[in-house]
Design an enzyme around this catalytic site. Structure first.
Site, PDB file in Angstrom:
ATOM      1  N   CYS A 244       0.830  -1.200   0.000  1.00  0.00           N
ATOM      2  CA  CYS A 244       0.000   0.000   0.000  1.00  0.00           C
ATOM      3  C   CYS A 244       0.869   1.256   0.000  1.00  0.00           C
ATOM      4  CB  CYS A 244      -0.862   0.025   1.247  1.00  0.00           C
ATOM      5  SG  CYS A 244      -1.907  -1.401   1.423  1.00  0.00           S
TER       6      CYS A 244
ATOM      7  N   LYS B  78       6.585  -4.506  -3.672  1.00  0.00           N
ATOM      8  CA  LYS B  78       8.016  -4.224  -3.560  1.00  0.00           C
ATOM      9  C   LYS B  78       8.479  -4.326  -2.112  1.00  0.00           C
ATOM     10  CE  LYS B  78      12.088  -2.867  -4.844  1.00  0.00           C
ATOM     11  NZ  LYS B  78      12.922  -3.996  -5.328  1.00  0.00           N
TER      12      LYS B  78
ATOM     13  N   HIS C  55      17.777 -36.543  -5.450  1.00  0.00           N
ATOM     14  CA  HIS C  55      16.964 -37.063  -4.353  1.00  0.00           C
ATOM     15  C   HIS C  55      15.488 -36.746  -4.529  1.00  0.00           C
ATOM     16  CE1 HIS C  55      20.605 -38.231  -2.251  1.00  0.00           C
ATOM     17  NE2 HIS C  55      21.107 -37.070  -2.651  1.00  0.00           N
TER      18      HIS C  55
ATOM     19  N   TRP D  28      -3.034  -2.665  -1.471  1.00  0.00           N
ATOM     20  CA  TRP D  28      -2.643  -4.036  -1.776  1.00  0.00           C
ATOM     21  C   TRP D  28      -3.425  -4.881  -0.773  1.00  0.00           C
ATOM     22  CZ3 TRP D  28       0.181  -8.106   0.586  1.00  0.00           C
ATOM     23  CH2 TRP D  28       0.759  -9.036  -0.267  1.00  0.00           C
TER      24      TRP D  28
ATOM     25  N   GLU E 222       9.000 -14.661 -10.219  1.00  0.00           N
ATOM     26  CA  GLU E 222       8.401 -13.371  -9.873  1.00  0.00           C
ATOM     27  C   GLU E 222       7.825 -12.637 -11.078  1.00  0.00           C
ATOM     28  OE1 GLU E 222      10.558 -11.218  -6.165  1.00  0.00           O
ATOM     29  OE2 GLU E 222      11.849 -11.611  -7.866  1.00  0.00           O
TER      30      GLU E 222
ATOM     31  N   GLU F 262      18.147 -17.775  -6.115  1.00  0.00           N
ATOM     32  CA  GLU F 262      17.819 -16.425  -6.563  1.00  0.00           C
ATOM     33  C   GLU F 262      17.394 -16.417  -8.045  1.00  0.00           C
ATOM     34  OE1 GLU F 262      17.077 -13.821  -5.215  1.00  0.00           O
ATOM     35  OE2 GLU F 262      17.451 -12.184  -6.602  1.00  0.00           O
TER      36      GLU F 262
ATOM     37  N   ARG G 224       5.345  -0.147  -6.046  1.00  0.00           N
ATOM     38  CA  ARG G 224       5.299  -0.901  -4.804  1.00  0.00           C
ATOM     39  C   ARG G 224       4.321  -2.071  -4.872  1.00  0.00           C
ATOM     40  NH1 ARG G 224       7.177   1.925  -0.248  1.00  0.00           N
ATOM     41  NH2 ARG G 224       5.665   0.835   1.031  1.00  0.00           N
TER      42      ARG G 224
ATOM     43  N   LYS H  44      13.759 -15.085  -9.304  1.00  0.00           N
ATOM     44  CA  LYS H  44      13.609 -14.008 -10.309  1.00  0.00           C
ATOM     45  C   LYS H  44      12.670 -14.453 -11.419  1.00  0.00           C
ATOM     46  CE  LYS H  44      14.706 -11.186  -8.753  1.00  0.00           C
ATOM     47  NZ  LYS H  44      15.153 -11.165  -7.434  1.00  0.00           N
TER      48      LYS H  44
ATOM     49  N   ASN I 222      -1.850   2.401   5.824  1.00  0.00           N
ATOM     50  CA  ASN I 222      -0.970   1.265   5.503  1.00  0.00           C
ATOM     51  C   ASN I 222      -0.767   0.493   6.796  1.00  0.00           C
ATOM     52  OD1 ASN I 222      -0.655   2.361   2.990  1.00  0.00           O
ATOM     53  ND2 ASN I 222       1.523   2.834   3.211  1.00  0.00           N
ATOM     54  N   GLY I 223      -0.745  -0.830   6.706  1.00  0.00           N
ATOM     55  CA  GLY I 223      -0.518  -1.635   7.906  1.00  0.00           C
ATOM     56  C   GLY I 223      -1.735  -2.467   8.226  1.00  0.00           C
TER      57      GLY I 223
HETATM   58  C1  G6P Z   1       9.279  -8.487  -1.225  1.00  0.00           C
HETATM   59  C2  G6P Z   1       9.880  -8.199  -2.595  1.00  0.00           C
HETATM   60  C3  G6P Z   1      11.165  -9.002  -2.783  1.00  0.00           C
HETATM   61  C4  G6P Z   1      12.129  -8.683  -1.651  1.00  0.00           C
HETATM   62  C5  G6P Z   1      11.504  -8.966  -0.283  1.00  0.00           C
HETATM   63  C6  G6P Z   1      12.366  -8.420   0.845  1.00  0.00           C
HETATM   64  O1  G6P Z   1       8.792  -9.779  -1.195  1.00  0.00           O
HETATM   65  O2  G6P Z   1       8.954  -8.521  -3.618  1.00  0.00           O
HETATM   66  O3  G6P Z   1      11.761  -8.651  -4.015  1.00  0.00           O
HETATM   67  O4  G6P Z   1      13.285  -9.456  -1.813  1.00  0.00           O
HETATM   68  O5  G6P Z   1      10.247  -8.297  -0.184  1.00  0.00           O
HETATM   69  O6  G6P Z   1      12.401  -7.024   0.729  1.00  0.00           O
HETATM   70  P1  G6P Z   1      13.471  -6.094   1.429  1.00  0.00           P
HETATM   71  O7  G6P Z   1      13.030  -4.697   1.130  1.00  0.00           O
HETATM   72  O8  G6P Z   1      13.411  -6.419   2.894  1.00  0.00           O
HETATM   73  O9  G6P Z   1      14.803  -6.426   0.842  1.00  0.00           O
END
Ligand code: G6P
Length: 632
Positions: A2, A627, A528, A81, A512, A505, A27, A509, A110-111
């Protein structure tokens, strides 16, 4: 997640708020809304989907079917969100409620209000009707119930009844020049612009107006007023602005104004089609910034000013816990390998969300390293609190200056890679691993690491921007390869040692932004169970760089090849052998094993980016993602 924008000042507020919401789009959100107040009342609009939909409702360009544009100098706006209740117009913010004397209060939030069910029951008994499923509406109703002509006081009283996390901005049509905002656990900044105030949950919505800002602390409330001092003069009289900060118990608070450390050009696309590509391609520069001033070649030492005060505690630390979520967790995993390998100190990494709730064991002389791009991730913050309460030294590896995690740690190191807008984290990951490497070398040299070993690692780190640039030159080649397999819905990413977290990672990626199902794991683990998945042509990405486990990885490659899988390999420049097995090869410069993740992750970022573009997806606004996740 949000986003909040609010404005009170001498300009027409609607275009400013819409522009602010657009700055926050990255975001992640599913609906948006706005409330504008002027001397004649309040107008509210909410809509599902993009900010552009809201924009056409409140700033109609086609005559608006008789709808007048929203007009006023005070307003609040929000991107939502969904947490409580589906994305719908009714659940979108602002939420409004009529006070007993017929005024309207509007709230963006927000929250999460944790005791919202109890409050809702209480307010229902008092005769209020709720029109949404949200926790925020409860807050709007509570403030309206408590309103007796002073918005600031009603907000303070309401917040004393609330449990949970909030950043809020509140307006009331009876006070058309006043904006009240408050925070606990969710970020909120107040920008001090010319004859106006801009409130936002993220600096990117403020810097167009000013770089001077105040960061509210938990349980603080700010009352912002702007308006004409004397309405009787023809030109409206001199403009006055005024604000004060208090606690929710109405105790005065002295606020500190700071300079926001981001520039407008850093949050604009420039000539790139997507923020993600911009941030991938700018990594040589951002990593140069991350390294700047931190390697003293003449003295052969690492300079980390942020750790100066705790350096003795660091040397005496018997254990390091590295924690974070998502990409930051993967960086933490690499940090674990680094600290154990080069600084010879026990370390383990853990998802913050798991660490927090399993009654973690914190022995004497333990340091926790909270890793976060935003510095606001709720799970990471909660883990940090838990470890601090149990006596750990709290360190931060954070990108956003002034963020909550950076302020709640005892010491730390900023990434300095610039704001990251792309939802899929790229440059922040590399920045996190660079900082963890520097921290390890800083610590290692004070323990067992020889001058020679330090010198060789530092020399390699200095060359890193150039190494990354070399890998980036293969972008077109990578795109060509991805094109061949982009229609496959299941991919595997495999690596060993330092490159195992890189495999995780790479898979994250791809998931996502391209919505391709991908799994990352240690290459040996494939046998396994996951090997059962391999069928004709299934893309399997191996990180197969030269190092202690090269032969083992080659055996794993043969196992996949024998079962008809497609081999995509990230390999060391000049490795001819690998071409005999792999269908595609992405080359990286030859660097020591401990530094390999810093180069091997780059082609995987490009694989994900090109796959998403080739699938026609919105790279910068992936579905359902946020984000910065500020709820646990
Ligand atoms: C969200 C984002 C990820 C990020 C994670 C941690 O899930 O979509 O891309 O890695 O938060 O975010 P931070 O700001 O704590 O690195």
């Amino acid at each position: 997640m949000c986003g909040i924008v609010g404005y009170v000042g001498n300009k027409s507020v609607t275009p400013l708020l819409i522009e602010g919401l657009k700055r926050l789009e990255y975001r992640g959100y599913d609906s948006a809304g706005i409330a504008v107040v002027n001397d004649h009342g309040m107008r509210v609009s909410r809509s599902v989907g993009r900010v552009s939909v809201l924009e056409s409702n409140v700033m109609p360009t086609d005559g608006g079917n008789g709808v007048e544009p929203f007009d006023g100098c005070l307003g609040i706006a929000h991107t939502r969100w969904a947490t409580h209740g589906e994305p719908s117009e009714a659940n979108a913010h602002p939420h409004t409620c009529q006070t007993r004397c017929g005024n309207t209060v509007a709230v963006v939030h927000n929250g999460i209000i944790e005791n919202y069910a109890t409050l809702r029951q209480y307010l229902t008994k008092k005769g209020y009707h709720f029109t949404s499923e949200t926790d925020t509406e409860v807050l709007a109703v509570l403030i309206a119930e408590l309103y007796e002509g002073d918005l600031e006081s009603a907000v303070q009283t309401a917040l004393r009844e609330v449990r949970g996390a909030y950043a809020i901005a509140v307006v009331c049509n009876r006070e058309p020049h006043t904006l009240v905002c408050a925070r606990k656990g969710s970020p909120l900044l107040i920008g001090l612009a010319d004859k106006s105030y801009v409130v936002a949950s993220d600096a990117s919505a403020i810097i167009e107006h000013t770089t001077q800002a105040i960061t509210l602390d938990d349980y603080q409330v700010a009352k912002l007023c702007a308006g004409m001092e004397d309405k009787t003069t023809a030109d409206g009289g001199p403009w006055s602005v005024d604000f004060k900060t208090t606690t929710i118990d109405n105790l005065p608070v002295t606020h500190e104004v700071r300079e926001l450390e981001i520039g407008l050009e850093q949050i604009e696309l420039g000539d790139y089609p997507h923020y993600m590509l911009k941030e991938i391609m700018e990594q040589p520069e951002s990593i140069r910034n991350c390294l700047r001033g931190r390697i003293d070649q003449r003295e052969n030492r690492v300079v980390l000013g942020g750790l100066g005060e705790v350096s003795r505690q660091l040397v005496h630390a018997k254990r390091f816990i590295l924690t974070g979520q998502g990409t930051a967790y993967h960086a933490g995993l690499i940090g674990e390998y680094l600290i154990q390998d080069l600084a010879k100190t026990p370390a383990h990494s853990e998802y913050a969300s798991e660490f927090r709730y399993r009654n973690p064991l914190i022995e004497e002389n333990t340091a926790i390293i909270a890793i976060s791009q935003s510095g606001e991730t709720a799970d990471t913050l909660a883990a940090l609190h838990e470890a601090k309460d149990r006596g750990a030294l709290a360190l931060g590896v954070v990108n956003t200056a002034g963020s909550t995690i950076s302020r709640e740690t005892d010491a730390g190191v900023y990434l300095h890679v610039g704001p990251e807008i792309g939802v899929a984290s790229t440059k922040a990951f590399v920045g996190q691993v660079v900082v963890l490497t520097l921290m390890t070398l800083y610590l290692g040299r004070r323990k067992f690491l020889s001058q020679e070993a330090l010198q060789s690692h530092l020399a390699q780190l200095e060359r890193l921007p150039q190494h990354i640039a070399t890998v980036l030159e293969q972008s077109d080649h990578i795109r060509g390869c991805v094109e061949r397999w982009v229609d496959r819905d299941n991919w595997l990413f495999l690596g060993r040692g330092y490159n195992y977290p890189v495999a995780l990672e790479g898979a994250l990626k791809l998931k996502e932004i391209s919505y391709i199902h991908a799994e990352g794991m240690p290459a040996a683990e494939m046998k396994h169970g996951p090997i059962a998945l391999i069928d004709d042509g299934m893309p399997v990405v191996f990180i197969a760089t030269q190092g202690s486990q090269y032969d083992k990885v080659m055996s794993n490659i043969e196992e996949v090849k024998a079962r008809g899988g497609t081999i995509i390999a990230v390999a060391t420049q000049g490795d001819r052998e690998i071409h005999r097995y792999a269908d595609s090869v992405f080359e990286v410069p030859d660097v020591p094993e401990a530094l390999q993740p810093l180069v091997t992750v780059i082609p995987l970022q490009l694989v994900a980016y090109h796959a998403a573009v080739l699938r026609g997806l919105d790279v910068d606004k992936p579905r359902n993602l946020a984000k910065s996740v500020t709820v646990e």
